[in-house]
Motif scaffolding. Structure first.
Motif, PDB file in Angstrom:
ATOM      1  N   ILE A 249      21.725  -2.035  68.409  1.00 49.04           N
ATOM      2  CA  ILE A 249      22.108  -0.801  67.731  1.00 49.04           C
ATOM      3  C   ILE A 249      22.885   0.094  68.686  1.00 49.04           C
ATOM      4  N   SER A 250      23.862   0.779  68.135  1.00 42.84           N
ATOM      5  CA  SER A 250      24.721   1.661  68.925  1.00 42.84           C
ATOM      6  C   SER A 250      24.447   3.115  68.552  1.00 42.84           C
ATOM      7  N   ASP A 251      24.565   4.000  69.510  1.00 44.33           N
ATOM      8  CA  ASP A 251      24.377   5.425  69.225  1.00 44.33           C
ATOM      9  C   ASP A 251      25.485   5.964  68.332  1.00 44.33           C
ATOM     10  N   ASP A 252      26.703   5.444  68.505  1.00 44.12           N
ATOM     11  CA  ASP A 252      27.846   5.951  67.746  1.00 44.12           C
ATOM     12  C   ASP A 252      27.992   5.278  66.380  1.00 44.12           C
ATOM     13  N   TRP A 253      27.721   3.975  66.343  1.00 42.41           N
ATOM     14  CA  TRP A 253      27.887   3.213  65.112  1.00 42.41           C
ATOM     15  C   TRP A 253      26.581   2.482  64.819  1.00 42.41           C
ATOM     16  N   LYS A 254      25.733   3.139  64.029  1.00 43.89           N
ATOM     17  CA  LYS A 254      24.370   2.632  63.819  1.00 43.89           C
ATOM     18  C   LYS A 254      24.289   1.515  62.795  1.00 43.89           C
ATOM     19  N   PHE A 255      25.267   1.440  61.904  1.00 43.53           N
ATOM     20  CA  PHE A 255      25.189   0.487  60.803  1.00 43.53           C
ATOM     21  C   PHE A 255      25.836  -0.847  61.183  1.00 43.53           C
ATOM     22  N   GLN A 256      25.123  -1.955  60.934  1.00 43.56           N
ATOM     23  CA  GLN A 256      25.667  -3.303  61.115  1.00 43.56           C
ATOM     24  C   GLN A 256      25.168  -4.201  59.983  1.00 43.56           C
ATOM     25  N   LEU A 257      26.099  -4.840  59.287  1.00 40.43           N
ATOM     26  CA  LEU A 257      25.746  -5.753  58.198  1.00 40.43           C
ATOM     27  C   LEU A 257      26.929  -6.689  57.959  1.00 40.43           C
TER      28      LEU A 257
ATOM     29  N   GLY B  81      29.536   0.643  61.149  1.00 39.73           N
ATOM     30  CA  GLY B  81      29.853   1.959  60.603  1.00 39.73           C
ATOM     31  C   GLY B  81      28.895   3.043  61.015  1.00 39.73           C
ATOM     32  N   PRO B  82      29.020   4.225  60.378  1.00 37.92           N
ATOM     33  CA  PRO B  82      28.115   5.352  60.640  1.00 37.92           C
ATOM     34  C   PRO B  82      26.682   5.034  60.230  1.00 37.92           C
ATOM     35  N   ASP B  83      25.910   6.033  59.899  1.00 36.32           N
ATOM     36  CA  ASP B  83      24.465   5.873  59.733  1.00 36.32           C
ATOM     37  C   ASP B  83      24.063   4.886  58.644  1.00 36.32           C
ATOM     38  N   VAL B  84      24.772   4.874  57.517  1.00 37.79           N
ATOM     39  CA  VAL B  84      24.418   3.982  56.405  1.00 37.79           C
ATOM     40  C   VAL B  84      25.652   3.199  55.988  1.00 37.79           C
ATOM     41  N   GLU B  85      25.443   2.213  55.099  1.00 36.75           N
ATOM     42  CA  GLU B  85      26.510   1.276  54.803  1.00 36.75           C
ATOM     43  C   GLU B  85      27.614   1.841  53.928  1.00 36.75           C
ATOM     44  N   ASP B  86      28.790   1.296  54.160  1.00 38.97           N
ATOM     45  CA  ASP B  86      29.961   1.451  53.307  1.00 38.97           C
ATOM     46  C   ASP B  86      30.462   2.888  53.201  1.00 38.97           C
ATOM     47  N   LEU B  87      30.273   3.674  54.260  1.00 41.62           N
ATOM     48  CA  LEU B  87      30.857   5.009  54.337  1.00 41.62           C
ATOM     49  C   LEU B  87      32.274   4.928  54.898  1.00 41.62           C
ATOM     50  N   PRO B  88      33.123   5.914  54.598  1.00 39.36           N
ATOM     51  CA  PRO B  88      34.421   5.964  55.266  1.00 39.36           C
ATOM     52  C   PRO B  88      34.252   5.903  56.787  1.00 39.36           C
ATOM     53  N   LYS B  89      35.226   5.305  57.435  1.00 40.65           N
ATOM     54  CA  LYS B  89      35.274   5.013  58.872  1.00 40.65           C
ATOM     55  C   LYS B  89      34.582   3.693  59.223  1.00 40.65           C
ATOM     56  N   GLN B  90      33.848   3.123  58.262  1.00 44.69           N
ATOM     57  CA  GLN B  90      33.281   1.799  58.547  1.00 44.69           C
ATOM     58  C   GLN B  90      34.426   0.827  58.842  1.00 44.69           C
TER      59      GLN B  90
ATOM     60  N   LYS C  86      19.723  -3.470  59.029  1.00 46.62           N
ATOM     61  CA  LYS C  86      21.116  -3.050  58.839  1.00 46.62           C
ATOM     62  C   LYS C  86      21.678  -2.307  60.045  1.00 46.62           C
ATOM     63  N   ASN C  87      21.107  -2.567  61.232  1.00 51.94           N
ATOM     64  CA  ASN C  87      21.693  -1.914  62.415  1.00 51.94           C
ATOM     65  C   ASN C  87      21.663  -2.769  63.682  1.00 51.94           C
ATOM     66  N   ILE C  88      21.210  -4.028  63.587  1.00 53.64           N
ATOM     67  CA  ILE C  88      21.254  -4.949  64.723  1.00 53.64           C
ATOM     68  C   ILE C  88      21.713  -6.314  64.217  1.00 53.64           C
ATOM     69  N   SER C  89      22.693  -6.900  64.876  1.00 55.11           N
ATOM     70  CA  SER C  89      23.143  -8.249  64.531  1.00 55.11           C
ATOM     71  C   SER C  89      22.419  -9.256  65.416  1.00 55.11           C
ATOM     72  N   GLU C  90      21.793 -10.263  64.790  1.00 53.92           N
ATOM     73  CA  GLU C  90      20.981 -11.223  65.521  1.00 53.92           C
ATOM     74  C   GLU C  90      21.333 -12.644  65.088  1.00 53.92           C
ATOM     75  N   ILE C  91      20.756 -13.622  65.806  1.00 52.41           N
ATOM     76  CA  ILE C  91      21.038 -15.023  65.522  1.00 52.41           C
ATOM     77  C   ILE C  91      19.826 -15.864  65.889  1.00 52.41           C
ATOM     78  N   ILE C  92      19.623 -16.953  65.160  1.00 54.64           N
ATOM     79  CA  ILE C  92      18.588 -17.926  65.510  1.00 54.64           C
ATOM     80  C   ILE C  92      19.211 -19.323  65.441  1.00 54.64           C
ATOM     81  N   LYS C  93      18.928 -20.123  66.448  1.00 49.62           N
ATOM     82  CA  LYS C  93      19.416 -21.499  66.546  1.00 49.62           C
ATOM     83  C   LYS C  93      18.278 -22.441  66.187  1.00 49.62           C
TER      84      LYS C  93
END
Length: 375
Positions: free
Chosen positions: A55-63, A81-90, A356-363
């Motif tokens: 998670i990033s302080d500036d861009w909290k949303f990841q999906l 993007g910003p705090d929640v999904e699909d806002l302008p600037k995403q 919706k704020n950390i991108s992860e992976i499992i192998k």
């Protein structure tokens, strides 16, 4: 001859519409009754877990994470993007990895959109040897509604500058779910939703990036009024007999997947029917493995929402007969959602978003999946 073939295809579609399909899910000991699934007793599929982007302080949303192995390395892209999904600037970010577990720092893929607009990541596409990234663009908050100016765009990786360059529009009033796939006809095919969430298929993509024919699948408003089924995030796959299976998330409250069949390479479809496959109203992702069976990743336990990810196996592409739970560490309750997966060197690499704020992976090894299959 073409008219005759079309009439034959329509007759087959009508026959499929009247003949019941086998159940989509038939796990051992359930008799096809999804209410008898003991989720706590499902086999746990072990794997190696890693974080792609914290998670990033500036861009909290990841999906909307997507994976690809190309040019000797792994690529991952996602909506940032910003705090929640699909806002302008995403916008869309990406990272790369040599082994799929240790990732580079995220970099911008799309750049920031114009004022009042947003981007959504829509998958990688390798076309004629060139690496493309598909991105949906729209006005305001959210891609669906009135006056969204929704369009599907392409960016191309330029090796010389190590940067993504805009390549123009793929299709207007369109958002896909996954990248185009080639079918037995030689055409590229991908699903399309318009700004009203009506579902259609785009077929073509051979002559040019924007060379597509559009074939309607389902009108969302008419379907919701008639049966309550509200289609979203469709996926599809072609079977060896050249029939195409379409599967749909339902936003109408059924907590089940819907399924339709095409026997003319995606041009006409049976009416989607409710299946016995549970879904916690979330995105799913299928993949045909090199060992011949198909896997489906989803949030398959509606009572837990998106807090677990499950992998199911189908040997014939119609009925899934095994299901396990992915062993994803969660020290505290979290949502695990919007999976995407690829296969590489005998392993499945499955990316997803946590909260919706950390991108992860499992192998996960295919041998581990074979353990689920009882092989």
């Amino acid at each position: 001859m073409k008219c005759l073939l079309l009439l034959m295809a329509l007759a087959c579609a009508q026959a499929l519409a009247t003949e019941p399909l086998p159940p989509m899910l038939n796990l051992p000991g359930t008799g096809g009754d999804e209410t008898k699934i003991d989720y706590a007793a499902l086999l746990v599929l072990k794997g190696v877990h890693a974080v792609i982007c914290p998670i990033s302080d500036d861009w909290k949303f990841q999906l909307h994470d997507y994976l690809l192995y190309h040019g000797g390395k792994f690529w991952c892209m996602w909506s940032h993007g910003p705090d929640v999904e699909d806002l302008p600037k995403q916008h869309v970010a990406y990272a790369t990895s040599d082994d799929g577990l240790k990732w580079s720092e995220p970099k911008p893929l799309s750049g920031l959109p114009d004022e009042g607009r947003a981007y959504i990541a829509r998958d990688f596409w390798v076309r004629d040897g060139k690496l493309l990234a598909l991105v949906a663009s729209y006005k305001g908050k959210g891609a669906f509604g009135v006056d969204k100016d929704l369009k599907l765009l392409a960016f191309e990786w330029d090796e010389a500058s190590s940067a993504w360059q805009p390549k123009g529009s793929i299709f207007d009033n369109a958002i896909n779910n996954f990248a185009p796939q080639k079918i037995s006809s030689g055409d590229w095919v991908m699903t399309r939703r318009d700004a009203r969430m009506n579902v259609s298929m785009l077929i073509g993509g051979i002559k040019a990036l924007n060379d597509w024919r559009m074939f309607p699948v389902i009108d969302r408003t008419a379907s919701a009024r008639a049966t309550g089924f509200s289609p979203d995030e469709p996926v599809w796959w072609e079977r060896p007999d050249k029939s195409i299976v379409g599967v749909f998330r339902d936003n109408g409250g059924s907590s089940r997947l819907f399924r339709a069949i095409s026997t003319d390479l995606g041009q006409t479809w049976t009416t989607p029917e409710k299946t016995n496959y549970p879904n916690a109203t979330s995105k799913l992702c299928p993949l045909l493995t090199s060992r011949g069976y198909r896997v489906l990743i989803s949030n398959a336990n509606p009572t837990l929402g998106r807090r677990e990810l499950h992998l199911a196996v189908s040997e014939d592409g119609l009925t899934f007969t095994r299901m396990g739970r992915l062993d994803i560490p969660s020290p505290k309750p979290a949502t695990l959602q919007y999976p995407h997966l690829i296969e590489h060197e005998g392993n499945l690499f499955i990316t997803f978003s946590r909260n919706k704020n950390i991108s992860e992976i499992i192998k996960v090894s295919l041998d581990e999946v074979d353990r689920l299959r009882g092989k």
